[in-house]
Design an enzyme around this catalytic site. Sequence first.
Site, PDB file in Angstrom:
ATOM      1  N   SER A 140     -12.357 -11.133 -14.625  1.00 21.79           N
ATOM      2  CA  SER A 140     -11.784 -12.086 -13.680  1.00 21.79           C
ATOM      3  C   SER A 140     -10.840 -11.341 -12.750  1.00 21.79           C
ATOM      4  O   SER A 140     -10.320 -10.261 -13.089  1.00 21.79           O
ATOM      5  CB  SER A 140     -11.019 -13.182 -14.425  1.00 21.79           C
ATOM      6  N   TYR A 154      -5.336 -16.208 -21.511  1.00 19.65           N
ATOM      7  CA  TYR A 154      -6.529 -15.995 -20.689  1.00 19.65           C
ATOM      8  C   TYR A 154      -6.354 -14.782 -19.788  1.00 19.65           C
ATOM      9  O   TYR A 154      -7.242 -13.914 -19.714  1.00 19.65           O
ATOM     10  CB  TYR A 154      -6.824 -17.236 -19.855  1.00 19.65           C
TER      11      TYR A 154
END
Length: 262
Positions: A140, A154
Site C-alpha cells: 500500500s 494496518y
Amino acid sequence: MNRKTAVITGASSGIGQELARLFAADGYDLIVSARRVERLQQLASELRDACGTAVRIVPMDIAQPGAADALWQVIRDIAPAVDVLVNNAGVGDSGPFALERPEAIERMIQLDISALTLLTRHALPGMIERGHGRILNVASLAGFQPGGPGMSVYYASKSYVLSFSRGIRRELRGSGVSVTALCPGPTRTEFEETAGAQGTLLFYWSRPMEARTVALAGYRAMQRGCGVAVPGLLNKLLAAGARFSPAAIALEVNRFLLAVRR
C-alpha cells in the site's frame, strides 16, 4: 506447450479479481483462493468461458493459524510448478489501537504479514530451482509512511510488506526470480467499507482509483520485473515525498486524514 500457472489469494473481489482476469487473458492457468466460494465459482466460470483458462478454486480463510501451510499443500497437489504467486489477500481495521478488538488485530497480522510471508517462503525454492518466477505482493502507499494513527496496525503491516519485498528481491538478484511490491493509494474496492475507512477524511477527500487500473499497473510492473509499483502520478509524488517529510509532521497529517469525518 505447457501453460504457466499463477496463484492468487484474495481473488474474490477488487484488485485480486482484476488480476485474475489479466492473468487469464494472458494465457495463464489459475489457482485462486479466498473465503467466499460463490464468488470464486463465478469468477472461475467467467474466465473459463472468456479465455479458456483452467481455473481451480481453493476456498480457505488463510487468516487462520496454519492455513497458509495448508493452502500451499493443496496448491502443490494441483500444480507442482507455480510460475507466479500473487499475495493479494489482506484486511484492515480502523480506530484507536487501545479500543481495537484483539481478534481483529490478530487477524490483520496473520493475513497481512504471516500468510504472505509463509506462502512466499513455500513458493521460492521451486522458482529458484527452475530459474524463473514472479512474486507480486500487494502492499500500500501506507507502507511508505512512518505510521498511521487510527490505522496503526494496518500501516505497520504494509510497511512490513514493502520492506520484506525489497529485502528478498535483493537476495534473489541473478536467480531469475523477481519480487514486486504493488503499493496503491485509495482504491475503489470493498476495503474502505470492511476496514471502516469509508468515513475518514482520507477517503472523503481523495479520488479512489479503479481496481482494474491498479491491477494493470501491478501486473505490468511484475512482468517487467520492477521492484515497486505505485499506480497514479499523485501517488508516486506522495511516495517520493514521504522520504523527505519529517516523521513528526507526517504522523500529524496522517492522524488528521484518518480521523472520522463528522
